[in-house]
Each structure stands twice: as structure tokens, then as C-alpha cells.
Design an enzyme around this catalytic site. Structure first.
Site, short mmCIF file in Angstrom:
data_model
loop_
_atom_site.label_atom_id
_atom_site.label_comp_id
_atom_site.label_asym_id
_atom_site.label_seq_id
_atom_site.Cartn_x
_atom_site.Cartn_y
_atom_site.Cartn_z
N HIS A 1 52.03 33.54 43.90
CA HIS A 1 50.60 33.89 43.94
C HIS A 1 49.92 33.72 42.58
O HIS A 1 48.71 33.89 42.48
CB HIS A 1 50.45 35.35 44.39
CG HIS A 1 49.16 35.62 45.10
ND1 HIS A 1 48.16 34.69 45.22
CD2 HIS A 1 48.71 36.74 45.72
CE1 HIS A 1 47.14 35.22 45.88
NE2 HIS A 1 47.45 36.46 46.19
N ASP B 1 46.85 30.56 46.32
CA ASP B 1 46.15 31.61 47.05
C ASP B 1 46.43 31.49 48.55
O ASP B 1 46.94 30.46 49.03
CB ASP B 1 44.64 31.53 46.79
CG ASP B 1 44.29 31.92 45.36
OD1 ASP B 1 45.01 32.78 44.79
OD2 ASP B 1 43.32 31.38 44.80
#
Length: 445
Positions: free
Chosen positions: A419, A423
Site C-alpha cells: 500500500h 492504492d
């Protein structure tokens, strides 16, 4: 004589740490009066007295770890507070001096200065110090008058509502340093003890030491297992993992495989579902190049070459050789490369070059007992795709705007991604594209 032992503090809690004693040896206590505070990895707990009497012995010092049913202290239930007062009077007379006598303890107290040390947990004291609340002026609403966090918050809110005194000079650096030192001491020491509770003193938690038992077998790490263990821990600490899962209907891909697997077999190549999933992943990587990347200190690199890692189980443990320039290969080329890498890996002929420069990984842990699972990213990659088992399921099929029920082979695919640079929208787009290729059977065989 009554033994006070460490109770079962939770379903999975087997021990506790004595954080603070609320009584001393020789003190008289009432039934249900708190004796001590115990810290576990779950919460702080007060241990009450099971009976009234005199504390004759404290068996566990502050900071010691006590197992369930371990001895904490002993209480003489035959003793009475009146007897104790009678025993103490001759001693007090013998020790009398011209100095003014100290005031006698209030009835029901244990001889401590309770006004200077209100009954509250360490976390409540920390909150009070941060909020600037003097606990001696707070009315406790908890059991036995214990001050709770809510009591502190109400006191802090009430104090903030009062008119502020005239502005004074800013606090000196020495005053700020003193408050920080006091807070540090409160958190990290209670009689020299650091509570092993997550969030109370970073890094304070420690697992209990292993105690050998008959029948146990200690298995030393092999070199490969040690490397794998270090790699997995490093990956979990370095990359914030997120896992997303998709269901894929393999009906069209299965028909394509059934039509060509014999032809591939004659050529010495196994046409497995892994080959199709790797081919679909390579196409999705070209359409989503951010997944073919690695993270640097303050940037990331989108890599030119697509080197697809394929996890292979060997007698010595799991390894991940890679198919170099996988985006330049056909389905047949990918299938052949998988066969060759798997064969060399299981025969111990894999080279360092085979294991180097992987940019993305596909993991196939087996087709039995594996609905789906989130794999740990192989560093320095930013994603890994994990296959689940293939099972026949009832699905809804839409054709010519008409829905019907059918039984198709179905698989769950789980994508783990980093992450820091990936996304959710991009991850979902990548995984959707993989499943779309597989559900349509869009392959040139």
C-alpha cells in the site's frame, strides 16, 4: 492461612506480571479489597482479597511474572484488626519520642497515605498526568472508589470549562523536561517495572521463554528456512500489506485447456491452470506497470523487464525462481518455462540467476484444502498473486440477456499488494483484468 493465587485472567492468558502491590505485609484487609494490580498482554486487572485478615506474606515481588495458580500472597484470616492494633500499641509506646506523634490512620485504611495515592490503574494515572488532572481531587466511581478513565475525562472537561487564570510566562524548558521525565517514569517504571502490555512502553512485550517438556522435539532451522523466516519478517515489517480477493469462473479456460492439453503433452509440456494464470498475470502487468515495480527510499522504480516468479515447493523448502522476460513468451513458452524451472528446482539444479531479479510472483500452494489466502510479498516486489483451489460451483450465466444456472469450475484469486505505492482502485483494476482474461479464455494457444 489463605493462599491468594494468580487467577485465570482470560481464556488465552496463562500468566500475569505483578505491576504494583496496593498493600504491605502486616496490613489488615477486608474481603474484596484490592490487593495488587496485575498486567497482561490483554489488560490491567486488580486482584481482590478472597477473605478479610492480615497479609502475612507477599510471595511475588513487583515486576515478577507469575503463572496461573502461582502464589501471590498469604492472608491470616484468623487475625483481626483489633488484635493488630493491640500488638502495635506497646511498640508505639516504646518508640515514643518528644517529637509530635504522627496522626493515626483512618479507620478502614491499611496504613498507607491513601489521599496521596488514590486508587487507579497505571493507564489512568498516565491519562491524568497528560490532562493535568490531580487525582487527589477526583471522586472515583469505580469499584471500591477506584478512579476510572471516565472520571479523569470528566474532571479534565470540567477544569477546561472554568475561566482560565491570567496568562503567565511560558513554561521554562526545565519545567517541560521535568514533566516529560515524570511521564516517562510513570510509563516505564512502577517499582522498576515495564508492563508487558502493547502500547505501554514501545517494545516492552516479550514472549515467555520455552520450557522443555517430555515428548517435545526441537527442530533447528535449516539455512533456507532461516533465510525464508528473515525474509518474511522483513517483508511484513517493511510493506503495509493489503489483500483483495476475486472469484473467477474458469469454464472457458477449462474448455480451452481440455482441447489442447494432449497436444502439449505430446510435445513434453504440461498445460496446467498455473500456466494460464501466469499468462493472464503477465498481460495484466503490462497494462498496469505500477505492479512491476520496486520501492526505493523516497521514490519507486517502474521496471522494464517482466520477470515472473513462480513459487516451487522442494524437499528443502519453498523457493521462487523466475521466468525471465515472461511478457515476451507465448502461453506455450510460459508453460514450458514453468516445467523446466520446477524440474531443476526439485532436482537441486536451480542457480542463483534463476532466483534473481523477480519483479512479480504467482503462488500456487496446492489445490486441496485451500479456498484462498493472502500471501506475503516477496521483497522487493510490490505484489503477489495467490491461487486457491478449483471447485465446481453453481454460477449464474447470462447469455442474450437471459440468466441461467450452471455448474462451472471456480477459483478464488487473492492479490497481496504494497500500500506504499499501490492504492485500492489500481489493485482492483489489476485483479479484475486477470479474472476477466481467465473468465473469457482470451489466450492464443
Amino acid at each position: 492461612m489463605v493462599d491468594v493465587r494468580m487467577p485465570q485472567l482470560g481464556e488465552s492468558v496463562l500468566e500475569g506480571t505483578v505491576s504494583r502491590w496496593l498493600v504491605r505485609e502486616g496490613d489488615f484487609v477486608k474481603r474484596e479489597q484490592p490487593l495488587l494490580e496485575v498486567a497482561t498482554d490483554k489488560a490491567d486487572t486488580e486482584i481482590p482479597a478472597p477473605t478479610a485478615g492480615r497479609v502475612t506474606r507477599i510471595a511475588a515481588a513487583e515486576g515478577s511474572v507469575v503463572a496461573k495458580e502461582g502464589l501471590l500472597c498469604q492472608i491470616d484470616e484468623a487475625a483481626s484488626e483489633a488484635q493488630g492494633a493491640a500488638e502495635q500499641r506497646p511498640q508505639a509506646a516504646a518508640a515514643a519520642s518528644p517529637a509530635a506523634p504522627a496522626p493515626a490512620p483512618a479507620p478502614g485504611s491499611n496504613g498507607h497515605d491513601e489521599s496521596a495515592r488514590p486508587l487507579s490503574s497505571p493507564s489512568t494515572k498516565k491519562l491524568a498526568l497528560e490532562a493535568g488532572v490531580d487525582l487527589r481531587g477526583v471522586q472515583g466511581t469505580g469499584e471500591h472508589g477506584r478512579i476510572t478513565r471516565d472520571d479523569v475525562m470528566r474532571a479534565a472537561h470540567g477544569a477546561s470549562a472554568e475561566p482560565a487564570p491570567p496568562a503567565s510566562a511560558a513554561p521554562s524548558p526545565a519545567s517541560t523536561a521535568s514533566q516529560a521525565a515524570e511521564l516517562s517514569q510513570l510509563i516505564q517504571s512502577s517499582g522498576g517495572f515495564v508492563p508487558p502490555v502493547p502500547g505501554v512502553g514501545y517494545g516492552a512485550y516479550k514472549v515467555p521463554p520455552y520450557a522443555p517438556k517430555p515428548g517435545d522435539k526441537v527442530v533447528p532451522f535449516s539455512r533456507r528456512r532461516r533465510i525464508t523466516a528473515d525474509h518474511m519478517v522483513y517483508s511484513k515489517v517493511t510493506s503495509p500489506h493489503v489483500v483483495t480477493v476475486a472469484e473467477v469462473d474458469l469454464h472457458e479456460t477449462s474448455k480451452l485447456r481440455d482441447a489442447h492439453k494432449d497436444e502439449f503433452k505430446k510435445a513434453g509440456v504440461s498445460l496446467t491452470f498455473l500456466s494460464f494464470i501466469c499468462a493472464a498475470a503477465v498481460r495484466a502487468l503490462r497494462e498496469h506497470p505500477e505492479f512491476n515495480a520496486r520501492v526505493l527510499e523516497n521514490s519507486y522504480v517502474v521496471l522494464r523487464d517482466v520477470n515472473l516468479g513462480v513459487a516451487v515447493d522442494t524437499p528443502g523448502g519453498l523457493i521462487v525462481p523466475s521466468i525471465k522476460h515472461a511478457d515476451e513468451l507465448s502461453l506455450r513458452g510460459i508453460a514450458r518455462s514453468i516445467d523446466e524451472l520446477a524440474g531443476r528446482a526439485k532436482s537441486g539444479k536451480i542457480t542463483a540467476d534463476d532466483l534473481a531479479n523477480t519483479t512479480f510472483t504467482v503462488s500456487n500452494p496446492g489445490l486441496k484444502g485451500n479456498l484462498f489466502g493472502g500471501a506475503i510479498i516477496s521483497q522487493p516486489n510490490v505484489g503477489i498473486l495467490r491461487m486457491g483451489e478449483i471447485k465446481k460451483r453453481v454460477v449464474v450465466v447470462t447469455k442474450d440477456k437471459e440468466d441461467s444456472i450452471a455448474i462451472h469450475p471456480v477459483m478464488f484469486l487473492a492479490l497481496s499488494y504494497d500500500h506504499r505505492i499501490i492504492d485500492g482502485v489500481l489493485a482492483n483494476s489489476f485483479l479484475w483484468r486477470v479474472t476477466d482474461i481467465l473468465s473469457r479464455g482470451e489466450f492464443e494457444v
